[in-house]
Design an enzyme around this catalytic site. Sequence first.
Site, mmCIF file in Angstrom:
data_model
loop_
_atom_site.group_PDB
_atom_site.id
_atom_site.type_symbol
_atom_site.label_atom_id
_atom_site.label_comp_id
_atom_site.label_asym_id
_atom_site.label_seq_id
_atom_site.Cartn_x
_atom_site.Cartn_y
_atom_site.Cartn_z
ATOM 1 N N ILE A 13 17.672 14.539 29.494
ATOM 2 C CA ILE A 13 18.018 15.041 28.174
ATOM 3 C C ILE A 13 18.527 13.921 27.272
ATOM 4 O O ILE A 13 18.131 13.818 26.106
ATOM 5 C CB ILE A 13 19.085 16.151 28.294
ATOM 6 C CG1 ILE A 13 18.501 17.380 29.002
ATOM 7 C CG2 ILE A 13 19.608 16.547 26.922
ATOM 8 C CD1 ILE A 13 19.535 18.444 29.334
ATOM 9 N N TYR A 138 29.353 22.875 39.518
ATOM 10 C CA TYR A 138 28.787 22.473 38.223
ATOM 11 C C TYR A 138 29.176 23.487 37.144
ATOM 12 O O TYR A 138 29.625 23.114 36.055
ATOM 13 C CB TYR A 138 27.271 22.378 38.338
ATOM 14 C CG TYR A 138 26.545 22.115 37.035
ATOM 15 C CD1 TYR A 138 26.480 20.836 36.494
ATOM 16 C CD2 TYR A 138 25.910 23.155 36.351
ATOM 17 C CE1 TYR A 138 25.809 20.596 35.306
ATOM 18 C CE2 TYR A 138 25.241 22.928 35.165
ATOM 19 C CZ TYR A 138 25.190 21.645 34.645
ATOM 20 O OH TYR A 138 24.526 21.424 33.459
#
Length: 255
Positions: A13, A138
């Site tokens: 990203i 996460y």
Amino acid sequence: MSSVLITGASKGIGRAIAIELSARGHRVIATARRPETLADLPVDQRLRLDVTDQESVDQAIQDAGDIDVLISNAGETVRAPLESVPLPEVERLFQLNTLGALRVTQGLLPAMRQKGAGHLVFVSSIQGRLVLPLIGPYGASKWALEALAETLAIETDHFGIKVSIVQPGVVSSGGAERAKVFLAENDPYAPLYEALDVLRGESVTPQEVAATVADTIEQADPPLRVPVGAPAEQVLRARKEAPENETFLTAKINW
């Protein structure tokens, strides 16, 4: 055009964001722990920045000069049940995904506050608003990141600083494939691990995330939360409409 500092720009990203913003004419400062991985990016500056290292952050901010926009993107994930995930791995994720973002933000905020303008963009996830099994560490780091980001939005609005939280779902960036997996032989959670693809749903590309980020920073009045793509919008809507007194999964699974 804005002067934009991107963390974690070496791949996925972050790399796509750097390319997209450069193509749109912004001044881009791409950063990574290993700056040699940025050599082929068409950006204005390539700097070493390890978000877990205060000295590295301070030096990069000094070398970058005036910054209008921070895109806090550096992050990693793991796959493990909470029963057995190594706690040092959980600590590592929080240092990178959460405290690392705050560390860079703290370095840039004084200058933004003094000039009365700036934009803090945090690359989060739909897992900043819901949880998936075996990706709990996460998700927890992203929930914490979103809490920090929303607090910053309240605290800094008076100084003309905008905050946006970008929320993609699954991104075909290779991050999941690179994730460490902590499952023992004949692990009782192995069947759940095999079912993860069903739960994670459809993916978007890093380029789609990058276009959303670029569109967001080019808005005069950007929103606080920005889902990326129809899959993320649908899941987040379903989570919002679901009862709060029971668990929520993005899909039904049998394991």
